[in-house]
Design an enzyme around this catalytic site. Structure first.
Site, PDB file in Angstrom:
ATOM      1  N   TYR A 117       5.945 -12.876   2.708  1.00 17.46           N
ATOM      2  CA  TYR A 117       3.938 -12.525   2.186  1.00 17.46           C
ATOM      3  C   TYR A 117       4.409 -13.765   0.743  1.00 17.46           C
ATOM      4  CZ  TYR A 117       0.505  -9.538   0.494  1.00 17.46           C
ATOM      5  OH  TYR A 117      -0.228  -8.413   0.655  1.00 17.46           O
ATOM      6  N   LYS A 159       2.703 -14.180   5.831  1.00 16.82           N
ATOM      7  CA  LYS A 159       1.881 -13.584   5.673  1.00 16.82           C
ATOM      8  C   LYS A 159       1.093 -14.191   4.170  1.00 16.82           C
ATOM      9  CE  LYS A 159      -0.027  -8.646   4.803  1.00 16.82           C
ATOM     10  NZ  LYS A 159      -0.233  -7.087   4.186  1.00 16.82           N
ATOM     11  N   THR A 203       0.329  -0.848  -0.563  1.00 14.82           N
ATOM     12  CA  THR A 203      -0.158   0.143   0.142  1.00 14.82           C
ATOM     13  C   THR A 203       0.623   1.418  -0.306  1.00 14.82           C
ATOM     14  OG1 THR A 203      -1.729  -1.164   0.960  1.00 14.82           O
ATOM     15  CG2 THR A 203      -1.921   1.530   1.787  1.00 14.82           C
TER      16      THR A 203
END
Length: 303
Positions: free
Chosen positions: A141, A167, A54
């Site tokens: 991730y 994640k 983000t």
């Protein structure tokens, strides 16, 4: 911060990824980035991830990256830990890891490598090389072209003591259950699908009660209220917020690829904390979409 201390922090609470501020020309704007972090830090997130997905890590230059991480660390010191996003080609990701540690980050989020597909053996070496480059705790991730199997994660857990978190950004329930059953409490597990709130209850049932909230960037009270509803199994409140905010929000977000970041920047501007435009290849929301988001935000009340 020692990796196991970070693991404990990441095992409970809400996480978030602040957007990165740019000026009208698209250059990093430190002053408003500081203001953003000062606004968000007291709301109660367990950790913040600077220069994450983000935060448009994929568009940052190597020259501006250390300043962004150091600014986040200095601003949030004593309030909330900062994990730095790292990624790209293996040696580049390792170099970023060293820069983030030098800048004072308390941990790292290893984003997917760049472009090419890779075998499980190749993914193992990629993650191991980054972990070897730093003393910080690393969260990997699983998303896009980095899809580690339970067996690969077990190998990495043995090779990399500082790999402390996993994640998930894929949403494959079978894979997630297999990883959880094989690895147990070796990792801290984080939900990382875009707009993770709509998956939060299901992931909690899988043994993953912690997730990262992009909405926290501009609706921090709503994001924390939703997290507490999930933590307390208050399904009535969860359903109310999903119906009143998150599903209409998804209708806007899903209009274009890349809007998962663009809509957050639009929301931040509407909340009075303008982060500037997104960088190419992302595109900003149009006027109609901004108006739709504004009306949706107003219905939720003051933050």
């Amino acid at each position: 911060m020692q990796p196991n201390d970070l693991k404990k922090i990441l095992s409970s609470g809400l996480l978030s990824f602040p957007v990165t501020d740019f000026d009208a020309e698209g250059n990093f704007r430190k002053s408003t980035y500081i203001e953003r972090l000062e606004w968000l830090a007291p709301y109660g997130a367990s950790a913040l991830f600077a220069a994450g997905g983000t935060g448009e890590f994929f568009s940052l230059t190597p020259q501006e990256y250390p300043e962004i991480i150091k600014t986040a660390v200095d601003t949030c010191r004593g309030q909330v830990p900062i994990l730095a996003g790292v990624g790209g080609p293996t040696r580049v990701a390792a170099a970023y890891a060293k820069e983030a540690e030098k800048a004072g980050a308390q941990g790292l989020l290893l984003l997917p490598h760049y472009l090419t597909e890779a075998s499980q053996d190749g993914l193992i070496e990629h993650v191991a090389e980054v972990c070897k480059a730093t003393n910080l705790g690393v969260v990997v991730y699983n998303r896009a072209n980095c899809r580690l199997s339970p067996t690969s994660l077990a190998i990495l857990a043995d090779r990399c003591p500082n790999l402390i978190g996993f994640k998930d950004g894929i949403g494959d329930i079978e894979l997630m259950v297999s990883i959880w059953r094989k690895m147990g409490d070796r990792f801290s597990y984080l939900g990382g699908l875009p707009t993770a709130e709509v998956y939060a209850a299901a992931y909690k049932a899988l043994g993953t009660p912690v997730y990262s909230s992009a909405v926290f960037n501009f609706m921090p009270k709503l994001a924390m209220d939703f997290y507490h509803a999930v933590a307390s199994d208050n399904h009535a409140e969860q359903n109310r917020m999903i119906d009143e905010f998150f599903l209409p929000y998804l209708d806007i977000r899903n209009r274009k690829a890349g809007y998962a970041v663009s809509i957050v920047k639009a929301g931040a501007k509407l909340a009075g904390y303008d982060a500037g435009p997104v960088r190419a290849p992302l595109t900003d929301l149009n006027a109609e979409e901004i108006d739709m988001l504004h009306k949706l935000m107003l219905k939720q009340g003051a933050q």
